[in-house]
Scaffold this motif. Structure first.
Motif, PDB file in Angstrom:
ATOM      1  N   GLN A  79      78.308 -76.310 -66.170  1.00 34.39           N
ATOM      2  CA  GLN A  79      78.406 -74.732 -65.565  1.00 34.39           C
ATOM      3  C   GLN A  79      79.531 -74.272 -65.597  1.00 34.39           C
ATOM      4  O   GLN A  79      80.597 -74.947 -65.490  1.00 34.39           O
ATOM      5  N   ILE A  80      79.480 -72.807 -66.255  1.00 34.05           N
ATOM      6  CA  ILE A  80      80.656 -72.028 -66.149  1.00 34.05           C
ATOM      7  C   ILE A  80      80.445 -71.261 -64.951  1.00 34.05           C
ATOM      8  O   ILE A  80      79.543 -70.260 -64.926  1.00 34.05           O
ATOM      9  N   HIS A  81      81.286 -71.357 -63.855  1.00 25.64           N
ATOM     10  CA  HIS A  81      81.365 -70.444 -62.717  1.00 25.64           C
ATOM     11  C   HIS A  81      82.096 -69.166 -62.770  1.00 25.64           C
ATOM     12  O   HIS A  81      83.144 -69.006 -63.005  1.00 25.64           O
ATOM     13  N   SER A  82      81.271 -67.972 -63.133  1.00 28.13           N
ATOM     14  CA  SER A  82      81.664 -66.708 -63.119  1.00 28.13           C
ATOM     15  C   SER A  82      80.855 -65.700 -62.773  1.00 28.13           C
ATOM     16  O   SER A  82      79.472 -65.684 -63.194  1.00 28.13           O
ATOM     17  N   GLU A  83      80.928 -64.585 -62.408  1.00 27.54           N
ATOM     18  CA  GLU A  83      80.036 -63.460 -62.094  1.00 27.54           C
ATOM     19  C   GLU A  83      79.699 -62.833 -63.030  1.00 27.54           C
ATOM     20  O   GLU A  83      78.441 -62.485 -63.180  1.00 27.54           O
ATOM     21  N   GLU A  84      80.315 -63.009 -64.084  1.00 31.55           N
ATOM     22  CA  GLU A  84      79.721 -62.404 -65.397  1.00 31.55           C
ATOM     23  C   GLU A  84      79.152 -63.355 -66.331  1.00 31.55           C
ATOM     24  O   GLU A  84      78.415 -62.917 -67.489  1.00 31.55           O
ATOM     25  N   VAL A  85      78.923 -64.632 -65.925  1.00 32.38           N
ATOM     26  CA  VAL A  85      78.252 -65.628 -66.885  1.00 32.38           C
ATOM     27  C   VAL A  85      76.817 -65.855 -66.243  1.00 32.38           C
ATOM     28  O   VAL A  85      76.688 -66.212 -65.065  1.00 32.38           O
ATOM     29  N   HIS A  86      75.841 -65.896 -67.200  1.00 24.56           N
ATOM     30  CA  HIS A  86      74.611 -66.402 -66.617  1.00 24.56           C
ATOM     31  C   HIS A  86      74.183 -67.559 -67.263  1.00 24.56           C
ATOM     32  O   HIS A  86      74.340 -67.651 -68.241  1.00 24.56           O
ATOM     33  N   GLU A  87      73.186 -68.195 -66.691  1.00 29.97           N
ATOM     34  CA  GLU A  87      72.526 -69.449 -67.211  1.00 29.97           C
ATOM     35  C   GLU A  87      71.029 -69.340 -67.846  1.00 29.97           C
ATOM     36  O   GLU A  87      70.407 -68.526 -66.936  1.00 29.97           O
ATOM     37  N   VAL A  88      70.713 -69.893 -68.813  1.00 35.68           N
ATOM     38  CA  VAL A  88      69.385 -69.638 -69.238  1.00 35.68           C
ATOM     39  C   VAL A  88      68.897 -71.094 -69.583  1.00 35.68           C
ATOM     40  O   VAL A  88      69.568 -71.897 -70.316  1.00 35.68           O
ATOM     41  N   ALA A  89      67.827 -71.587 -68.979  1.00 35.41           N
ATOM     42  CA  ALA A  89      67.194 -72.631 -68.848  1.00 35.41           C
ATOM     43  C   ALA A  89      65.918 -72.842 -69.863  1.00 35.41           C
ATOM     44  O   ALA A  89      65.114 -71.949 -69.555  1.00 35.41           O
ATOM     45  N   GLU A 134      58.136 -80.375 -79.762  1.00 35.51           N
ATOM     46  CA  GLU A 134      58.161 -81.223 -79.032  1.00 35.51           C
ATOM     47  C   GLU A 134      59.027 -80.836 -77.901  1.00 35.51           C
ATOM     48  O   GLU A 134      59.667 -79.853 -77.855  1.00 35.51           O
ATOM     49  N   PRO A 135      59.018 -81.550 -76.843  1.00 38.77           N
ATOM     50  CA  PRO A 135      59.862 -81.283 -75.418  1.00 38.77           C
ATOM     51  C   PRO A 135      61.137 -81.573 -75.652  1.00 38.77           C
ATOM     52  O   PRO A 135      61.750 -82.750 -75.967  1.00 38.77           O
ATOM     53  N   GLY A 136      62.065 -80.754 -75.146  1.00 36.19           N
ATOM     54  CA  GLY A 136      63.612 -81.173 -74.911  1.00 36.19           C
ATOM     55  C   GLY A 136      64.044 -79.906 -73.950  1.00 36.19           C
ATOM     56  O   GLY A 136      63.338 -78.884 -73.825  1.00 36.19           O
ATOM     57  N   HIS A 137      65.294 -79.951 -73.505  1.00 40.07           N
ATOM     58  CA  HIS A 137      65.814 -79.118 -72.604  1.00 40.07           C
ATOM     59  C   HIS A 137      66.958 -78.619 -73.035  1.00 40.07           C
ATOM     60  O   HIS A 137      67.861 -79.094 -73.592  1.00 40.07           O
ATOM     61  N   PHE A 138      67.136 -77.211 -73.007  1.00 41.18           N
ATOM     62  CA  PHE A 138      68.235 -76.400 -73.457  1.00 41.18           C
ATOM     63  C   PHE A 138      68.998 -75.612 -72.264  1.00 41.18           C
ATOM     64  O   PHE A 138      68.091 -74.826 -71.783  1.00 41.18           O
ATOM     65  N   ARG A 139      70.151 -75.758 -72.102  1.00 38.61           N
ATOM     66  CA  ARG A 139      70.673 -74.926 -70.888  1.00 38.61           C
ATOM     67  C   ARG A 139      71.861 -74.228 -71.903  1.00 38.61           C
ATOM     68  O   ARG A 139      72.900 -74.731 -71.858  1.00 38.61           O
ATOM     69  N   PHE A 140      71.645 -72.883 -71.523  1.00 45.24           N
ATOM     70  CA  PHE A 140      72.659 -72.111 -72.052  1.00 45.24           C
ATOM     71  C   PHE A 140      73.766 -71.454 -71.134  1.00 45.24           C
ATOM     72  O   PHE A 140      73.075 -70.880 -69.887  1.00 45.24           O
ATOM     73  N   GLN A 141      74.771 -71.449 -71.326  1.00 43.35           N
ATOM     74  CA  GLN A 141      75.823 -70.481 -70.539  1.00 43.35           C
ATOM     75  C   GLN A 141      76.157 -69.171 -71.363  1.00 43.35           C
ATOM     76  O   GLN A 141      76.900 -69.406 -72.508  1.00 43.35           O
ATOM     77  N   CYS A 142      75.673 -68.256 -70.864  1.00 42.88           N
ATOM     78  CA  CYS A 142      75.895 -66.917 -71.676  1.00 42.88           C
ATOM     79  C   CYS A 142      76.910 -65.895 -70.910  1.00 42.88           C
ATOM     80  O   CYS A 142      76.750 -65.587 -69.520  1.00 42.88           O
ATOM     81  N   HIS A 143      77.661 -65.153 -71.889  1.00 43.63           N
ATOM     82  CA  HIS A 143      78.095 -63.954 -71.296  1.00 43.63           C
ATOM     83  C   HIS A 143      77.491 -62.642 -72.117  1.00 43.63           C
ATOM     84  O   HIS A 143      77.772 -62.707 -73.192  1.00 43.63           O
ATOM     85  N   GLY A 144      76.570 -62.278 -71.403  1.00 47.52           N
ATOM     86  CA  GLY A 144      75.846 -61.117 -72.186  1.00 47.52           C
ATOM     87  C   GLY A 144      74.853 -61.920 -73.222  1.00 47.52           C
ATOM     88  O   GLY A 144      74.300 -63.098 -72.836  1.00 47.52           O
ATOM     89  N   GLU A 145      74.921 -61.474 -74.284  1.00 45.52           N
ATOM     90  CA  GLU A 145      74.234 -61.889 -75.602  1.00 45.52           C
ATOM     91  C   GLU A 145      74.986 -63.310 -75.959  1.00 45.52           C
ATOM     92  O   GLU A 145      74.253 -64.036 -76.730  1.00 45.52           O
TER      93      GLU A 145
END
Ligand code: SF4
Lengths: 489, 227
Positions: A126-136, A146-157
């Protein structure tokens, strides 16, 4: 310590005792030195029941020499780990994590010791920052996939990091292979990845044939090679269709989709299954083509070739398509080397890496299919390589139809040799498939190691989306179209 | 633009006339077993060539084999009891519009690929009012493939629970019916009905797209009665 290197070829079996056993220090040095000298990790795996004497085997492919060096390291009883290679040899990262999960041996100093197929107690990066959001996203996806899990750390787009967690498809295939009869094992091999039936089953069969000194009839070799190319065609064309869908070019997507069906239907003519099931069996194949079918195949292939050429021409000459594909999801040449990427992902970065050429076996020893490459490493390059390979596969099939040898279809394999090891590779449509089999003193399979190209290449997807827009993810994902089932086993 | 139109013209009309006409299957196609001497469980059968070689049955060219009850999967002689229609209330609700959500719970991707294919122009599932949707909240039915791996069990249950009532569950492929080739592995449950109740079983490894289509239409009572 110096030792005599032990080289093997694709589709060969040898006595287990022939494999050099090194101590930890020389084992490590040997891997690093051979990888520095144009080698590449094809397999690295542990063998041995938990807490007993575990042995780690390394298979290093010397692509330019067409041979592979095999060596091993005996882990002393009571030792719980080994020094991780990953910090100096990134391509070992997933192999080492797999060893930890399968044998309990810890790669000490591994920068990212996370589970491969078991999920307990793992927290994502995880990136901890107020401007960074996470998409799961996932494991259950929106489409029929098929199933798999993707976890994005995004800054805006912008995607700063994508972490991929797989394992949802884990069916325990390697373990099953040690427990079930060979008759059943071939059916499991057909189900490692349902879109790569021929690729995996031909590698499995080749191992059994090598371990039992079975000569495969020429006709069977030819049919297998043809089926492998037919599988490649169906998938490459299907993938081009999926890319068209993702960029909203729907007419072309529909044409590609139908064309893919034509190839699947040819497979059904040949063996009764649209995915090549029940074709390859240890010792040969169950079906061939008679005169009438050959004519029918030729007619249908020529038609499909024309349709494919038309549709591909339209797709690749439409400016809006090109502008969407170019520079999206780029992978560098270095990444291919560092991470040991294989198959069309590597070829789209200009690496001529192809089992059919580098480690030619079966019919590919006599019929050489030129390697197709592109240089830009982006979605466009991966689409282009698919187009070129599809064309070459059709050419190969048309040529092969005129030259199907006559004679036997199958020589039944005898008993497997005890205390032996075999390695077989195939260039599946995604890339290098490698199967290693080890037998015990009773001639039973006591270790079966499968490596699908997706095992090497999932990391490439993470890299491809890094720094890009999150909305490009589906397109990048399709451009690799990796297998969850093949990775998860 | 012209290129696209010219190409469109060249490609022609490709949707098959199913169910009015059933396209022929090639000689080697392995359809529903007939002439069954000992009982054969269609849900466990992998439709491999050798299975018939033992002489217990022969593969026919008949693609129809979806059933509503697990017992009906066991074939004897030439006939099986094919799936019946939903009850009137359900039929009224879903007969002309059925939204499905698919969950792959450990399959090899073969079954998913064939389900996917029912969407393409050749089969064109949507002309029957059947559609795959992205969220379980929008779905009337759940299509499950794969033997249900331990790692997918929770996700499958949650998807099922997220669907509004009343709901239908369809198990596609040997894996989802019995565990298929992975039956007995310690990493899997042996089929979807060990986790959720199943209303329609569609055998095959993988089933042909027409087998899937036949099963869905049979359940919705959309096929000619004489069939
Ligand atoms: S039933 Fe056969 S094709 Fe379907 S998911 Fe299972 S192994 Fe794959």
């Amino acid at each position: 310590m110096s030792f005599e290197r032990f080289y093997v070829h694709n589709g060969q079996a040898w006595a287990l005792a022939q494999v050099p056993v090194l101590d930890e220090v020389s084992f490590r040095r040997e891997i690093l030195e051979s990888c520095a000298a144009a080698g590449r990790l094809v397999s690295l795996f542990a063998h041995g029941p938990k807490d007993k004497n575990i042995c780690i085997y390394a298979v290093v492919g010397m692509d330019h020499e067409g041979r592979l060096s095999v060596f091993s390291m005996q882990v002393p009883a009571g030792k719980t780990g080994f020094e991780s290679l990953t910090p100096v040899l990134p391509q070992a990262h997933l192999f080492e994590r797999e060893i930890a999960e399968q044998s309990g041996l810890q790669p000490q100093g591994h920068p990212w010791p996370k589970p491969v197929r078991r999920h307990q107690n793992y927290s994502f990066y995880q990136i901890h920052s107020e401007e960074v959001h996470e998409v799961a996203v996932g494991p259950v996806h929106a489409g029929i996939i098929e199933p798999g899990h993707f976890r994005f750390q995004c800054h805006g787009e912008e995607v700063l990091n994508l972490e991929i967690q797989l394992g949802y498809q884990h069916r325990g295939i390697e373990k099953m292979m040690e427990e079930i009869s060979l008759e059943r094992a071939v059916l499991v091999a057909e189900s490692v990845a349902g879109d790569t039936v021929i690729g995996h089953t031909s590698a499995f069969c080749s191992n059994i044939e090598a371990l039992s000194d079975t000569q495969v009839p020429l006709q069977a070799e030819m049919i297998r090679a043809m089926a492998l190319e037919l599988e490649r065609l169906a998938n490459h064309v299907g993938d081009l269709g999926a890319l068209s869908t993702d960029i909203g070019f729907l007419p072309v997507s529909a044409y590609y989709g139908r064309l893919r069906g034509e190839f699947l239907n040819l497979s059904m003519e040949l063996c009764g299954s649209r995915f090549g099931r029940s074709l390859c069996r240890p010792g040969g194949v169950l079906f061939s083509l008679d005169e009438g079918m050959i004519d029918d195949f030729r007619r249908r292939l020529l038609k499909a070739k024309k349709d494919f050429t038309d549709v591909a021409e339209l797709f690749f000459s439409t400016p809006s398509v090109l502008s969407r594909l170019e520079s999206t999801g780029r992978i560098s040449r270095q990444a291919v080397e560092q991470l040991g990427l294989v198959g069309l992902t590597a070829r789209a970065c200009g690496h001529e890496r192809d089992v059919r050429t580098d480690y030619a076996s079966g019919m590919f020893r006599f019929h050489h299919i030129p390697v197709s490459t592109a240089s830009s490493g982006d979605v466009y390059a991966r689409a282009l390589v698919r187009r070129l390979e599809a064309q070459r596969s059709i050419e190969f099939l048309l040529e092969a139809l005129q030259q199907i040898p006559s004679g036997e279809l199958l020589n039944k394999p005898s008993r497997l040799k005890p205390d032996s090891m075999a390695l077989s590779m195939a260039e599946g449509w995604r890339g290098e498939i490698a199967h290693v089999a080890i037998t015990d003193s009773q001639s039973r399979i006591c270790r079966y190691k499968i490596k699908d190209p997706s095992f090497n290449n999932w990391m490439a997807l993470s890299l491809a989306v890094r720094g890009g827009q999150i909305s490009d993810f589906p397109l990048c994902n399709k451009s690799f179209n990796l297998s969850y089932a093949g990775h998860d086993l | 633009m012209w290129q696209i139109l010219i190409n469109r013209f060249k490609q022609g009309y490709r949707t098959i006339a199913y169910p009015k006409q059933v396209p022929g299957f090639p000689g080697r196609y392995r359809g529903r077993p007939v002439d069954v001497k000992g009982p054969v469980n269609l849900g466990e059968l992998l439709f491999n060539e050798e299975a018939a070689a033992e002489g217990c049955f022969t593969y026919s060219k008949d693609h129809r084999m979806a059933v509503s009850n697990k017992e009906d999967l066991v074939a004897q002689g030439d006939e099986i009891r094919l799936a019946g229609a939903l009850n009137d209330k359900m039929k009224r609700l879903f007969g002309r519009s059925l939204k499905l959500r698919q969950v792959c719970a450990g399959g090899c991707n073969g079954c998913e690929a064939e389900i996917q294919v029912t969407n393409i122009v050749v089969f064109d599932l949507s002309r029957f009012g059947i559609q795959f949707v992205a969220s379980p909240r929008h779905a009337d039915g759940l299509v499950i493939t794969g033997p249900v791996t331990k790692n997918m069990e929770l996700a499958l249950k949650k998807t099922y629970e997220a669907m509004p009532h009343p709901k239908i569950v369809i198990a596609v492929g040997s894996c989802a019916i019995s565990g298929g080739p992975f039956r007995g592995s310690t990493e899997v449950r042996n089929g979807a009905d060990s986790v959720v109740p199943v209303d329609l079983y569609i055998p095959g490894c993988p089933p042909h797209p027409l087998t899937i289509l036949d099963g869905l239409l049979r359940m919705l009572d959309r096929l000619e009665k004489k069939q």
